[in-house]
Design a protein around this motif. Structure first.
Motif, mmCIF file in Angstrom:
data_model
loop_
_atom_site.group_PDB
_atom_site.id
_atom_site.type_symbol
_atom_site.label_atom_id
_atom_site.label_comp_id
_atom_site.label_asym_id
_atom_site.label_seq_id
_atom_site.Cartn_x
_atom_site.Cartn_y
_atom_site.Cartn_z
ATOM 1 N N VAL A 32 0.836 -1.205 0.000
ATOM 2 C CA VAL A 32 0.000 0.000 0.000
ATOM 3 C C VAL A 32 0.872 1.257 0.000
ATOM 4 C CG1 VAL A 32 -1.648 1.350 1.359
ATOM 5 C CG2 VAL A 32 -1.983 -1.113 1.066
ATOM 6 N N LEU A 33 1.924 1.266 0.810
ATOM 7 C CA LEU A 33 2.834 2.425 0.840
ATOM 8 C C LEU A 33 3.487 2.628 -0.526
ATOM 9 C CD1 LEU A 33 4.560 1.964 4.317
ATOM 10 C CD2 LEU A 33 2.932 3.748 3.671
ATOM 11 N N ALA A 34 3.914 1.536 -1.157
ATOM 12 C CA ALA A 34 4.523 1.630 -2.487
ATOM 13 C C ALA A 34 3.509 2.119 -3.505
ATOM 14 C CB ALA A 34 5.086 0.276 -2.908
ATOM 15 N N ALA A 35 2.264 1.673 -3.375
ATOM 16 C CA ALA A 35 1.213 2.081 -4.302
ATOM 17 C C ALA A 35 0.913 3.571 -4.163
ATOM 18 C CB ALA A 35 -0.053 1.265 -4.049
ATOM 19 N N VAL A 36 0.883 4.056 -2.928
ATOM 20 C CA VAL A 36 0.646 5.489 -2.709
ATOM 21 C C VAL A 36 1.782 6.306 -3.307
ATOM 22 C CG1 VAL A 36 0.432 7.298 -0.960
ATOM 23 C CG2 VAL A 36 -0.770 5.127 -0.659
ATOM 24 N N GLY A 37 3.015 5.842 -3.123
ATOM 25 C CA GLY A 37 4.153 6.524 -3.725
ATOM 26 C C GLY A 37 4.067 6.565 -5.237
ATOM 27 N N ILE A 61 -1.566 1.371 -13.292
ATOM 28 C CA ILE A 61 -0.398 0.497 -13.421
ATOM 29 C C ILE A 61 0.524 0.658 -12.220
ATOM 30 C CG2 ILE A 61 1.700 0.044 -14.755
ATOM 31 C CD1 ILE A 61 0.108 0.789 -17.265
ATOM 32 N N GLY A 62 0.754 1.911 -11.822
ATOM 33 C CA GLY A 62 1.637 2.172 -10.688
ATOM 34 C C GLY A 62 1.102 1.596 -9.387
ATOM 35 N N VAL A 63 -0.189 1.759 -9.152
ATOM 36 C CA VAL A 63 -0.797 1.258 -7.918
ATOM 37 C C VAL A 63 -0.775 -0.271 -7.878
ATOM 38 C CG1 VAL A 63 -2.977 1.058 -6.659
ATOM 39 C CG2 VAL A 63 -2.226 3.288 -7.497
ATOM 40 N N VAL A 64 -1.173 -0.897 -8.983
ATOM 41 C CA VAL A 64 -1.195 -2.362 -9.030
ATOM 42 C C VAL A 64 0.216 -2.927 -8.858
ATOM 43 C CG1 VAL A 64 -1.636 -4.365 -10.507
ATOM 44 C CG2 VAL A 64 -3.291 -2.488 -10.419
#
Length: 201
Positions: A32-37, A61-64
């Motif tokens: 989730v943290l990576a997806a928010v970034g 794409i970035g969130v997934v």
């Protein structure tokens, strides 16, 4: 909390009755943290563009990807530790190895939070793309901004901490002595540190 002060005792206790829920949530929280970034990167890089359709696909794409990568790496690292420990006649199930390795992603939450904040402030500092063709270049500027580079130093420290935790996790998941577990963990961890260092050069 003996997770920090006595990881040996912590993993010994959890190897007897592995908990799947908390390690899974820890890994998912990293995603989730990576997806928010990733979402921040897209939003800041494309904030100068008018079309929502242009920004939606990169954001999805970035969130997934952000959510999927930590989960995939969790399984890959557990598989590597499980396979390499077989060289030392390790005993213990893959699922126990998987759940204990998941606990090792606790420190990564710190790096994930720092990285997310670094992307947020870097995105504000980098001028947005004036066209979709400029988006990849602006994205790279955000990802190579000094704030993001500094966050990777935190990632290095966190990876070392994870290496310590994973050593005890593998020791108790696969019934190895501490030296054998350290050798098993060292190979993937050193490779991970090498990739991070290379990104800083």
């Amino acid at each position: 909390m003996n997770y920090i002060t006595d990881p040996d005792g912590f993993f010994e206790a959890h190897a007897e009755d592995p908990d799947w829920l908390v390690p899974s949530l820890v890994v998912l929280a990293n995603g989730v943290l990576a997806a928010v970034g990733a979402w921040y990167t897209v939003q800041f890089a494309t904030r100068g563009l008018d079309s929502a359709a242009v920004t939606t696909l990169p954001a999805i794409i970035g969130v997934v990807t952000g959510i999927a990568v930590p989960v995939v790496l969790w399984v890959v690292f557990a598989a590597l530790f499980y396979g390499l420990s077989a060289l030392f006649d390790g005993e213990g199930s893959f699922t126990t190895t998987l759940w204990l390795v998941g606990w090792g992603y606790g420190p990564a939450l710190i790096a994930g939070l720092v990285s997310m904040l670094a992307v947020y402030y870097a995105g504000q500092a980098v001028p947005p793309a004036a066209s979709f063709q400029e988006y990849p270049a602006v994205q790279r500027q955000i990802q190579t901004h000094q704030y993001v580079e500094w966050s990777r130093i935190v990632q290095l420290a966190v990876t070392l901490w994870q290496g310590v935790l994973w050593t005890y996790a593998v020791r108790h998941a696969r019934n190895l002595d501490l030296r054998e577990a350290a050798i098993v963990v060292a190979l993937p961890v050193v490779a991970s540190i090498g990739l991070t260092v290379n990104s800083l050069l």
